[in-house]
Design a protein around this motif. Structure first.
Motif, PDB file in Angstrom:
ATOM      1  N   GLU A   1     -12.778  12.560   0.135  1.00  0.00           N
ATOM      2  CA  GLU A   1     -12.214  11.209   0.078  1.00  0.00           C
ATOM      3  C   GLU A   1     -10.715  11.314  -0.231  1.00  0.00           C
ATOM      4  O   GLU A   1     -10.324  11.968  -1.192  1.00  0.00           O
ATOM      5  CB  GLU A   1     -12.902  10.406  -1.035  1.00  0.00           C
TER       6      GLU A   1
ATOM      7  N   VAL B   1       0.876   7.978   1.793  1.00  0.00           N
ATOM      8  CA  VAL B   1       2.202   8.576   1.605  1.00  0.00           C
ATOM      9  C   VAL B   1       2.051  10.074   1.428  1.00  0.00           C
ATOM     10  O   VAL B   1       1.423  10.530   0.470  1.00  0.00           O
ATOM     11  CB  VAL B   1       2.902   7.964   0.366  1.00  0.00           C
TER      12      VAL B   1
ATOM     13  N   ILE C   1      -4.878  -2.802  -8.734  1.00  0.00           N
ATOM     14  CA  ILE C   1      -5.387  -1.861  -9.750  1.00  0.00           C
ATOM     15  C   ILE C   1      -4.252  -1.163 -10.503  1.00  0.00           C
ATOM     16  O   ILE C   1      -4.481  -0.206 -11.239  1.00  0.00           O
ATOM     17  CB  ILE C   1      -6.335  -0.793  -9.133  1.00  0.00           C
TER      18      ILE C   1
ATOM     19  N   THR D   1      -3.068  14.213   2.451  1.00  0.00           N
ATOM     20  CA  THR D   1      -2.886  14.357   3.904  1.00  0.00           C
ATOM     21  C   THR D   1      -3.006  15.814   4.345  1.00  0.00           C
ATOM     22  O   THR D   1      -3.181  16.080   5.527  1.00  0.00           O
ATOM     23  CB  THR D   1      -1.526  13.784   4.407  1.00  0.00           C
TER      24      THR D   1
ATOM     25  N   VAL E   1      -1.487   9.460  -7.230  1.00  0.00           N
ATOM     26  CA  VAL E   1      -0.965   8.846  -8.462  1.00  0.00           C
ATOM     27  C   VAL E   1      -1.838   9.275  -9.649  1.00  0.00           C
ATOM     28  O   VAL E   1      -2.996   8.856  -9.779  1.00  0.00           O
ATOM     29  CB  VAL E   1      -0.948   7.301  -8.343  1.00  0.00           C
TER      30      VAL E   1
ATOM     31  N   HIS F   1     -15.316  -0.983   2.351  1.00  0.00           N
ATOM     32  CA  HIS F   1     -16.066   0.167   1.825  1.00  0.00           C
ATOM     33  C   HIS F   1     -17.458   0.216   2.456  1.00  0.00           C
ATOM     34  O   HIS F   1     -17.933   1.270   2.866  1.00  0.00           O
ATOM     35  CB  HIS F   1     -16.215   0.052   0.303  1.00  0.00           C
TER      36      HIS F   1
ATOM     37  N   VAL G   1      -3.062  -0.116   2.080  1.00  0.00           N
ATOM     38  CA  VAL G   1      -1.778   0.344   1.538  1.00  0.00           C
ATOM     39  C   VAL G   1      -1.416   1.642   2.269  1.00  0.00           C
ATOM     40  O   VAL G   1      -2.280   2.309   2.821  1.00  0.00           O
ATOM     41  CB  VAL G   1      -1.848   0.584   0.004  1.00  0.00           C
TER      42      VAL G   1
ATOM     43  N   ILE H   1      -9.188  13.088  -3.631  1.00  0.00           N
ATOM     44  CA  ILE H   1      -7.769  13.382  -3.874  1.00  0.00           C
ATOM     45  C   ILE H   1      -6.994  12.073  -4.045  1.00  0.00           C
ATOM     46  O   ILE H   1      -7.158  11.141  -3.242  1.00  0.00           O
ATOM     47  CB  ILE H   1      -7.144  14.184  -2.701  1.00  0.00           C
TER      48      ILE H   1
ATOM     49  N   ASP I   1      -1.347  15.599  -2.624  1.00  0.00           N
ATOM     50  CA  ASP I   1      -1.194  14.986  -1.310  1.00  0.00           C
ATOM     51  C   ASP I   1      -2.449  15.208  -0.464  1.00  0.00           C
ATOM     52  O   ASP I   1      -2.669  16.295   0.061  1.00  0.00           O
ATOM     53  CB  ASP I   1       0.046  15.582  -0.625  1.00  0.00           C
TER      54      ASP I   1
ATOM     55  N   GLN J   1      -1.042  -0.333  -6.193  1.00  0.00           N
ATOM     56  CA  GLN J   1      -2.169  -0.033  -5.296  1.00  0.00           C
ATOM     57  C   GLN J   1      -3.263  -1.083  -5.444  1.00  0.00           C
ATOM     58  O   GLN J   1      -3.215  -1.918  -6.354  1.00  0.00           O
ATOM     59  CB  GLN J   1      -2.716   1.369  -5.620  1.00  0.00           C
ATOM     60  N   THR J   2      -4.248  -1.027  -4.550  1.00  0.00           N
ATOM     61  CA  THR J   2      -5.353  -1.998  -4.605  1.00  0.00           C
ATOM     62  C   THR J   2      -6.691  -1.286  -4.458  1.00  0.00           C
ATOM     63  O   THR J   2      -6.779  -0.225  -3.836  1.00  0.00           O
ATOM     64  CB  THR J   2      -5.254  -3.033  -3.450  1.00  0.00           C
TER      65      THR J   2
END
Ligand code: SAH
Length: 219
Positions: free
Chosen positions: A85, A208, A56, A137, A110, A68, A205, A107, A135, A60-61
Motif C-alpha cells: 500500500e 509526491v 487528517i 513511488t 509523512v 476504499h 491528493v 509506505i 518514498d 492530507q485526507t
C-alpha cells in the motif's frame, strides 16, 4: 478489533456502499469491523461514517469510504495475498487490508501520519502490517513481488518500479491524471505482460516522489 461503538452509523455507511454496487461480502464485513472513527482526528469524528474524505492533518485526507471499498472490491482479495500500500495516511485502508490479505506492507512519506496510523493499528491489535516511512513511488523491493499494490494518491503516470514489483497474476490500482483530477487505472500482470484499464474517475491528493509529482510538476 471489533467495536460496538457507533455501530448504527457504520451500518448505514455499509448500506450506502452496497447501494453503490459493492458486492464482495468480505469487504463489507471489513467495513463493519474496522472502526473508521478511530482513524480520524477528534474534531471530525462525528463525520467518520459519512461517505466523505476528511482532513487528517499534514494537508492530507482519509479517502472516501466508497473509494476504499471500490479498490477492495476490484481486487477481490482471498486472504492469502501479500499486499503493498502506497500512502498509509490515516491507516484505515491498511486496517481493512490487514483483515482481507495475509501480509500488508505500507509506505507513507509523512512521518507524523505514520506514527499516528501505527499507534491506532497497534491499539486494534493488527499485527500483520510492516511500515516504512519514505518514498512509495520506488516501492519496497525487498519484500516483493506483491499480489496487489494500492496507490492512494494521484500520480502523473503509474510509477514503473511498482509495475516491476507486481507478481504474475498480481494487480495494481493507481490514480493517474493531473493534480486535481485522475482516473483510477488497473494494471494486471499475467505471463504475457501487463494489461491496463480504467476503473473510475477520482480525486486524490498528489503522490509526491521520484516517480510522482515534484514541486507541482511531473518528475
Ligand atoms: N488510504 C489513505 C490515503 C491517505 S491520502 C487514507 O485513506 O487514509 C494519501 C497519502 O499518501 C497521504 O498521507 C500522503 O502523505 C501520502 N503520500 C503522498 N506521496 C507519497 C509517496 N511518494 N510515498 C508514500 N506516501 C505518499
Amino acid at each position: 478489533m471489533i467495536t460496538h461503538e457507533l455501530r448504527g452509523p457504520r451500518r448505514r455507511l455499509i448500506e450506502t456502499l452496497q447501494a453503490n454496487g459493492i458486492r464482495d461480502l468480505a469487504v463489507l464485513r471489513a467495513f463493519d469491523e474496522v472502526p473508521r472513527h478511530l482513524f480520524v482526528p477528534t474534531g471530525v469524528r462525528h463525520r467518520a461514517y459519512e461517505d466523505a474524505a476528511l482532513p487528517i492533518g499534514s494537508g492530507q485526507t482519509i479517502s472516501q469510504p466508497s473509494i476504499h471499498a471500490l479498490y477492495l472490491d476490484v481486487l477481490g482479495l482471498t486472504g492469502r495475498e501479500r499486499v503493498l500500500e502506497i500512502g498509509t495516511g490515516s491507516g484505515f485502508q491498511t486496517a481493512l487490508l490487514a483483515r482481507l490479505a495475509a501480509q500488508v506492507f505500507t509506505i507513507e512519506r509523512v512521518a507524523a501520519l505514520m506514527d499516528r496510523a501505527k499507534e491506532v493499528l497497534r491499539s486494534l491489535q493488527v499485527n500483520n502490517v510492516s511500515f516504512l516511512v519514505g518514498d512509495g513511488t520506488i516501492g519496497w523491493r525487498e519484500y516483493g513481488p506483491y499480489d496487489a499494490i494500492l496507490v492512494g494518491a494521484g500520480s502523473p503516470t503509474v510509477p514503473q518500479p511498482l509495475v516491476d514489483q507486481l507478481a504474475i497474476g498480481g494487480r495494481l490500482l493507481c490514480p493517474v491524471g493531473n493534480r486535481d483530477k485522475q482516473e483510477v487505472v488497473l494494471v494486471a500482470r499475467d505471463v504475457s505482460g501487463v494489461r491496463t484499464s480504467v476503473v473510475t474517475d477520482a480525486r486524490f491528493v498528489p503522490l509526491v516522489g521520484t516517480h510522482g509529482w515534484v514541486d507541482g510538476t511531473p518528475a
